[in-house]
Design a protein around this motif. Sequence first.
Motif, short mmCIF file in Angstrom:
data_model
loop_
_atom_site.label_atom_id
_atom_site.label_comp_id
_atom_site.label_asym_id
_atom_site.label_seq_id
_atom_site.Cartn_x
_atom_site.Cartn_y
_atom_site.Cartn_z
N ARG A 37 0.87 -1.18 0.00
CA ARG A 37 0.00 0.00 0.00
C ARG A 37 0.90 1.23 0.00
O ARG A 37 1.44 1.61 1.02
CB ARG A 37 -0.92 -0.05 1.21
CG ARG A 37 -1.84 -1.25 1.19
CD ARG A 37 -2.42 -1.60 2.55
NE ARG A 37 -3.43 -0.65 2.99
CZ ARG A 37 -4.34 -0.93 3.92
NH1 ARG A 37 -4.37 -2.13 4.47
NH2 ARG A 37 -5.21 -0.03 4.29
N PRO A 62 1.89 5.03 -0.05
CA PRO A 62 1.31 6.34 0.26
C PRO A 62 1.35 7.27 -0.95
O PRO A 62 2.36 7.35 -1.65
CB PRO A 62 2.20 6.86 1.40
CG PRO A 62 2.89 5.65 1.94
CD PRO A 62 3.06 4.72 0.80
N GLU A 118 -3.68 6.46 -0.29
CA GLU A 118 -2.73 5.39 -0.56
C GLU A 118 -3.19 4.61 -1.78
O GLU A 118 -4.37 4.65 -2.14
CB GLU A 118 -2.61 4.45 0.65
CG GLU A 118 -3.91 3.74 1.00
CD GLU A 118 -3.80 2.87 2.24
OE1 GLU A 118 -2.73 2.91 2.89
OE2 GLU A 118 -4.76 2.16 2.56
N GLU A 123 -6.76 6.45 3.23
CA GLU A 123 -6.13 5.73 4.32
C GLU A 123 -7.08 5.66 5.51
O GLU A 123 -7.74 6.65 5.86
CB GLU A 123 -4.84 6.41 4.74
CG GLU A 123 -3.69 6.25 3.76
CD GLU A 123 -2.37 6.70 4.37
OE1 GLU A 123 -1.92 6.06 5.35
OE2 GLU A 123 -1.80 7.68 3.88
N LEU A 129 -7.40 6.37 8.53
CA LEU A 129 -6.76 7.17 9.58
C LEU A 129 -7.81 7.79 10.50
O LEU A 129 -8.97 7.96 10.11
CB LEU A 129 -5.94 8.29 8.95
CG LEU A 129 -4.82 7.92 7.99
CD1 LEU A 129 -4.31 9.17 7.28
CD2 LEU A 129 -3.69 7.25 8.74
N GLU A 181 -12.01 1.58 6.44
CA GLU A 181 -11.13 1.05 5.39
C GLU A 181 -11.94 0.68 4.14
O GLU A 181 -13.17 0.58 4.17
CB GLU A 181 -10.39 -0.19 5.91
CG GLU A 181 -9.22 -0.62 5.03
CD GLU A 181 -8.55 -1.87 5.55
OE1 GLU A 181 -7.32 -1.98 5.45
OE2 GLU A 181 -9.25 -2.76 6.06
#
Length: 813
Positions: free
Chosen positions: A233, A235, A241, A270, A272, A386
């Motif tokens: 994956r 970035p 990503e 991502e 996050l 995700e």
Amino acid sequence: MEEAPRELAPQAPPVQEAGPSQPSPEAPPPVQPREEHGPAEPTAGQEIVPTAPPQSSKSFRFPLRPGKGSIGTRCLVKANHFFAELPDKDLHHYDVSITPEVTSRVVSRAIIKELVNLYKHSYLGGRLPAYDGRKSLYTAGPLPFTSQEFHITLFDDDGGPGSERRRRNFKVVIKFAARADLRRLELFLAGRHAEAPQEALQVLDIVLRELPSSRPRYAPFGRLFFSPDLGRRQPLGDGLESWRGFYQSIRPTQMGLSLNIDMSATAFIEPLPVIEFVAQLLNCEIHSRPLSDVERVKIKKALRGVKVEVTHRGNMRRKYRISGLTTQATRELTFPVDEGGTIKSVVQYFQETYGFAIQHTYLPCLQVGNQQRPNYLPMEVCKIVERQRYSKRLNQNQIRALLEETCQHPRDRERDIIRMVKQNAYDKDDYAQEFGIKISDRLASVEARILPAPWLKYNETGREKDCLPRVGQWNMMNKKMVDGGKVRSWICVNFARNVQDSVVLGFCHELALMRHASGMASDLKRVCEIDLGIVSQCCCTKQVFKMNKQILANLALKINVKVGGRNTMLVDAVSRRIPLVTDRPTIIFGADVTHPPPGEDSSPSIAAVVASQDWPEVTKYAGLVSAQAHRQELIEDLYKVWQDPQRGTGATCILQKINWDGVSEGQFYQVLLYELNAIRKACASLEANYQPKVTFVVVQKRHHTRLFAHNHNDQNSIDRSGNILPGSYKQPLLHLCKVHPLCIVPPAYYAHLAAFRARFYMEPETSDSGSVASGPAGRGPQSASHCTRGPGGAAVRPLPALKDNVKRVMFYC
């Protein structure tokens, strides 16, 4: 032992010739939704909207391929196609209705999967159906009923162990619709039917998509499947990503039925914490200060539609979709908590209800739910879920990083494709076995020919008057443009703070010398005068001013065509040796429609048409651009025939219509009917009974067919990069490609450039809501009276009119 090489070209090429004796088209079949063929960055499905009802369509049929080529050197290549056996099954189509209505394909698939698990052997007769995620379900034989109602319960998986799961009930009605006949596909593959039966191909595609769609680690998007397990994956910056994946599609070819497999990659968000995503997006520290209005609008655009899960409720990980961003900071937000009108602040509510003390009270809250009754969530309690593909526009750095990730040596791409086929294990796929589909695990061998490169003509005053490209390459050294344009004044705009004036002046001087050496007329003394004539914009790096002579020559070539010059011509065009192009007066059209990126729903689509002006050389293309109704694929009111000077002598004019990519094979017939009707009307407006012959060609670059050398160690069959030699194609528009520096079909690519360039002529108006409304550059918002109306009454602001001095030059290059 390898399988015998066969033909890979489509059985019925999308080429239509219509003579003046044929009637105008009328009443086409219903327009079908568009399905993309899987670009690296696929857009959502689009629908063709007819502009006017055509006339009879019965006389129009796709012509069969007239034969095979005999020019050039025969060779053998491999293609990323895998032979497939046509199943001998009695396919049945059923309509699926789900109540309450479900918009998510993921949820729809979950409902049908649960239905099959519960009732496969009791109500479905043991059959394993294939489902498209929307309204259609297919079986390899009839079900024991013509209509049946089912009740299915799903539990939302948004909590941890011991948490309460939300229960949802659905009513599913499955009703027989029709039998999907594979006989027409069999006739098409045998060359006895001219049109590919799209429904039969769609069924086979749906069957083969079932297995990867049901795998938990795959994120399906049409014919594309991505997974974090297929590679690293990488970035991409700003909270994105890259995920690797693969494309698959059943293709009818002259070698028979095949499965096309290709590797791909795209951007995902991502997973996050939202605050961390925002920090990456803004590329600055946000933990100790409020946001500016510009920053808030940027965040809102990036996060709108993104799904998040909350982290402040222990095991209860409830998921929400972001609808907006509050204009106020979290510490300023209040809302009613009961019917009595009790008001609480968001900070107070989270402290009292969840025992959670909000730290970043200066940041705005995320809005989830509908706009009428919004739900506020502080950024710090949300994490991005995700497996969410980023569908908005990527910036240049992200595009560059994604291209670096997808760029592979041909040998490596071939290896990955073969590995993907073996990993998918189609021979063990329950759905493929149910429907009797067998897929080979070996690349197809294809006969090809390396066509000879055409000779190019340059100006007689140069040291080299003509040129024969070698391995697809040639340069401007010792050559002069066949027609050099004149630059009366120009300016170089330097946006780089770290580049000295002397470097810029040196660059300007070298570029002017290169233009002069290449055959352009220019006054070297006026190079740096401030005169808003032709503007050459340079990027903000020192490297752009340290160019070698070949790069400077390429810049000179681009400037030359913009001011009306011609760089080169085909020797065969000058001597009139190109069949169907130089033997009688001919106009070649190119057309394209460019759409706004996902998320900019108020921006119009831009249509462009270019047409050749200099028969028989066909190197100069004038263009027209127009704003169209949003996402509309067909071109409206844009066809005008550029009358060839020789038509007055009684010669017949041939219109060669070349479309850029973006039209799927299922749309060929509809697009042909509507656009041919528009061409006929334009011809009739010029002269009564004027019906020239028309050749209609569709150029596709998103076909996903990759050709590899039959032997990667044979240096005589590959170039320096490991690709097959230029000219190793079945049906190129090879000669036209050589008059363009990038070896791209010029009329199609020029139309693409014109449509893309025209989008910059629209003035965006970015509002606080994050939407973009476009209007003509240099003018304010227009009233509805200045707008045209597209289908459904949507208002479309027109583009600003082109100036007379650029209408006949290739300003868009």
